[in-house]
Design a protein around this motif. Structure first.
Motif, PDB file in Angstrom:
ATOM      1  N   THR A  38       0.815  -1.194   0.000  1.00  0.00           N
ATOM      2  CA  THR A  38       0.000   0.000   0.000  1.00  0.00           C
ATOM      3  C   THR A  38       0.865   1.266   0.000  1.00  0.00           C
ATOM      4  O   THR A  38       1.874   1.317   0.695  1.00  0.00           O
ATOM      5  CB  THR A  38      -0.933  -0.010   1.224  1.00  0.00           C
ATOM      6  N   THR A  40       0.399   3.986   1.377  1.00  0.00           N
ATOM      7  CA  THR A  40       0.451   4.699   2.662  1.00  0.00           C
ATOM      8  C   THR A  40       1.645   4.198   3.456  1.00  0.00           C
ATOM      9  O   THR A  40       1.748   3.026   3.761  1.00  0.00           O
ATOM     10  CB  THR A  40      -0.803   4.378   3.521  1.00  0.00           C
ATOM     11  N   ARG A 457      -4.409  -7.348   0.769  1.00  0.00           N
ATOM     12  CA  ARG A 457      -5.139  -6.171   0.280  1.00  0.00           C
ATOM     13  C   ARG A 457      -6.642  -6.272   0.521  1.00  0.00           C
ATOM     14  O   ARG A 457      -7.367  -5.295   0.383  1.00  0.00           O
ATOM     15  CB  ARG A 457      -4.837  -5.944  -1.206  1.00  0.00           C
ATOM     16  N   GLU A 461      -7.096  -1.075   5.286  1.00  0.00           N
ATOM     17  CA  GLU A 461      -5.775  -0.461   5.393  1.00  0.00           C
ATOM     18  C   GLU A 461      -5.481  -0.098   6.853  1.00  0.00           C
ATOM     19  O   GLU A 461      -6.355   0.459   7.529  1.00  0.00           O
ATOM     20  CB  GLU A 461      -5.791   0.823   4.573  1.00  0.00           C
ATOM     21  N   SER A 462      -4.310  -0.410   7.313  1.00  0.00           N
ATOM     22  CA  SER A 462      -3.931  -0.063   8.698  1.00  0.00           C
ATOM     23  C   SER A 462      -2.430  -0.235   8.845  1.00  0.00           C
ATOM     24  O   SER A 462      -1.769  -0.815   7.987  1.00  0.00           O
ATOM     25  CB  SER A 462      -4.637  -0.994   9.696  1.00  0.00           C
ATOM     26  N   ASP A 463      -1.902   0.249   9.963  1.00  0.00           N
ATOM     27  CA  ASP A 463      -0.480   0.051  10.253  1.00  0.00           C
ATOM     28  C   ASP A 463      -0.172  -1.443  10.352  1.00  0.00           C
ATOM     29  O   ASP A 463       0.894  -1.893   9.928  1.00  0.00           O
ATOM     30  CB  ASP A 463      -0.113   0.728  11.574  1.00  0.00           C
ATOM     31  N   ARG A 465      -1.652  -3.872   8.800  1.00  0.00           N
ATOM     32  CA  ARG A 465      -1.592  -4.455   7.462  1.00  0.00           C
ATOM     33  C   ARG A 465      -0.251  -4.115   6.802  1.00  0.00           C
ATOM     34  O   ARG A 465       0.374  -4.966   6.177  1.00  0.00           O
ATOM     35  CB  ARG A 465      -2.765  -3.953   6.606  1.00  0.00           C
ATOM     36  N   SER A 466       0.209  -2.882   6.968  1.00  0.00           N
ATOM     37  CA  SER A 466       1.515  -2.508   6.401  1.00  0.00           C
ATOM     38  C   SER A 466       2.634  -3.347   7.003  1.00  0.00           C
ATOM     39  O   SER A 466       3.560  -3.755   6.304  1.00  0.00           O
ATOM     40  CB  SER A 466       1.818  -1.035   6.670  1.00  0.00           C
ATOM     41  N   GLU A 469       2.650  -6.645   5.391  1.00  0.00           N
ATOM     42  CA  GLU A 469       3.210  -6.565   4.038  1.00  0.00           C
ATOM     43  C   GLU A 469       4.735  -6.572   4.106  1.00  0.00           C
ATOM     44  O   GLU A 469       5.407  -7.266   3.341  1.00  0.00           O
ATOM     45  CB  GLU A 469       2.689  -5.307   3.329  1.00  0.00           C
TER      46      GLU A 469
END
Ligand code: FPP
Ligand code: MG
Length: 480
Positions: A38, A40, A457, A461-463, A465-466, A469
């Motif tokens: 993502t 972000t 995905r 979306e969130s920290d 999730r990042s 990833e």
């Protein structure tokens, strides 16, 4: 200066272990994987710090679950937890649980969300319900059966390591979104994994793990096997106390899957016939098997493989890849995928999310083991912690040699005899280089990595999730 705990430093190292191949198609796949992240940027410098509190309590909570009345058993069963491992499985469970908590509660009511904080329970430490027949509450620390039953032969001893409450969670933990049962899930997963390592080192005749003598060497085969069994027993009690039949079924199945995967590895490929491993006793006592009494048949069972069907090379190679991937799923990806699924079930998420989390764990687990199989060829003993080409020396045909065999049918004989003849390992190694076996294997791992990123995905979306990833990418690019 930012002060980090040992654990945070370890997580950072794990995240930074970026290994870039010189192979261009692998690089392209890695770049594509990175693009999928993502846009972000996470708002933190250390993405894993979002679960560092839970991770820093992991070892202590596991220690509470595995205490026994026997000091030597305690030594052996806690031995692998003392050395710093990657702890990648609990890390995945915890970050995924946090990512799932971002799904609005109205969309997570498949089951009533059980967020009972153990600190809210009436009976905790110091008031064991010895002899009580009452039905337990909902906490992960409550027993289902009366403690006098669980204690077995000596119910007078007030010793209930299984009922020690989880460490007090600070109030912010509720905001953190990770449920107590998901934390316990992370501990259970690490216990199952550690049990399998104790057994695996006996089977593989390993002499070291995590920079120390392996359990079989430090304590003998017998104690290592028993300690593994004990960890599984304690993990099973903790699984039962999650009181969720779906999760119980998932986790119990992972234990069976690990054994199935190890059996498939013993037999190795569709080409191999029977294992001629003999009975090796490295407990130092060199005990001989007793002579047969003749009262019962003593012939060892043959593996079910009888005459190999003569099929063309391509079909044979394809069947071997299918076998390899199935074994890889059972041995490594099953625990990751089913624990991700269990974390989603506990979160109360809807079926499509649950399935997606399962697929994420499956793709990540396959990627993880396939990368491991590459590292077995490329890493030096000092960086990877085990001798290079250990797999070939153990007779194992993993993806790199299967890719080489695809192009050179003559390698089939070496695979079938498990590289036992002098010079076989060297010939196999050269063939892997000649036919780009490692590059093709890395591309295979990169495809699973891409699929795992695609699965992520589907989550909001969130920290967290990042962070997942980043973790997924570092599994692909790790160098140990
Ligand atoms: C490590 O593989 C081993 C596993 C991932 C699973 C081993 C499973 C068993 C021994 C079955 C018994 C299971 C339980 C739950 C008791 P590896 O040898 O490729 O990796 P290594 O280099 O870390 O040893
Ligand atoms: Mg091993």
């Amino acid at each position: 200066m930012i002060k980090r705990t040992v654990y945070q430093r370890q997580l950072l190292r794990f995240g930074r272990l970026l290994y870039y191949s010189t192979n261009s198609s692998f690089k392209t796949a890695v770049e594509a994987a990175e693009k999928l992240i993502t846009p972000t940027q996470p708002k933190f410098s250390d993405p894993f710090s979002i679960v560092s509190h839970e991770m820093s309590h992991l070892a202590k909570s596991i220690a509470n679950l595995i205490g026994s009345g026997h000091p030597t058993l305690n030594r052996v069963s806690s031995y692998y937890f003392e050395a710093e491992g990657k702890n990648v499985r609990p890390l995945i469970v915890l970050i995924l649980s946090k990512a799932l908590s971002k799904i609005p509660v109205e969309q997570r009511q498949r089951i009533p969300i059980d967020d009972i904080d153990v600190t809210e329970q009436e009976h905790i430490k110091g008031t064991p319900r010895l002899g009580s027949e009452s039905i337990a509450g909902n906490s992960v620390d409550d027993s289902l059966s009366p403690l006098r039953i669980l204690h077995g032969i000596n119910p007078r001893i007030i010793l209930d390591p299984l009922s020690k409450p989880m460490d007090q969670l600070p109030k912010m933990d509720k905001l953190n979104g990770i449920l107590p049962k998901q934390r316990r899930l992370a501990e259970i997963v690490e216990m199952i994994h550690t049990a399998s390592l104790l057994h695996d080192d006996v089977i593989d005749l390993s002499d070291s793990r995590r920079g120390r003598p392996s359990g079989n060497i430090a304590f003998t085969n017998k104690m290592a096997v028993l300690a593994g069994d004990f960890l599984l027993g304690r993990a099973s009690v903790a699984i039962a106390r999650l009181r969720n039949p779906e999760v119980i079924e998932l986790l119990s199945t992972t234990i069976a899957n690990l054994v199935e995967g190890e059996f498939m590895q013993l037999k190795n490929t569709v080409l191999s016939n029977r294992e001629d491993d003999g009975i090796i006793n490295n407990d130092g006592d060199r005990k001989k098997m007793p002579d047969p009494t003749g009262k019962v048949p003593t012939r060892r069972h043959e593996y079910s493989v009888t005459e190999q069907e003569i099929v063309d090379h391509e079909t044979n190679v394809q069947a071997s890849f299918e076998y390899y991937l199935h074994k890889t799923y059972l041995k490594t990806a099953s625990l990751m995928s089913k624990s991700c699924r269990a974390a989603a079930v506990l979160s109360g998420a809807q079926d499509d999310i649950i399935e997606n989390c399962y697929q994420f764990g499956r793709n990540l687990g396959l990627c993880f083991q396939i990368v491991d199989d590459v590292l077995d060829y490329t890493s030096s003993e000092s960086s990877f912690g085990k001798p290079s080409q250990a797999d070939l020396k153990l007779g194992l045909a993993t993806a790199p040699i299967l890719f080489a065999w695809k192009q050179d049918p003559a390698l089939g004989d070496l695979i079938a005899r498990k590289f036992k003849e002098p010079g076989d390992v060297e010939i196999a190694r050269e063939a892997v280089d000649k036919y780009q076996g490692l590059e093709q294997t890395r591309e295979m791992a990169a495809r699973y990595c891409l699929d795992a990123l695609e699965n992520l995905r589907q989550l909001p979306e969130s920290d967290a999730r990042s962070a997942l990833e980043l973790l997924t990418n570092s599994v692909l690019t790790r160098s140990k």
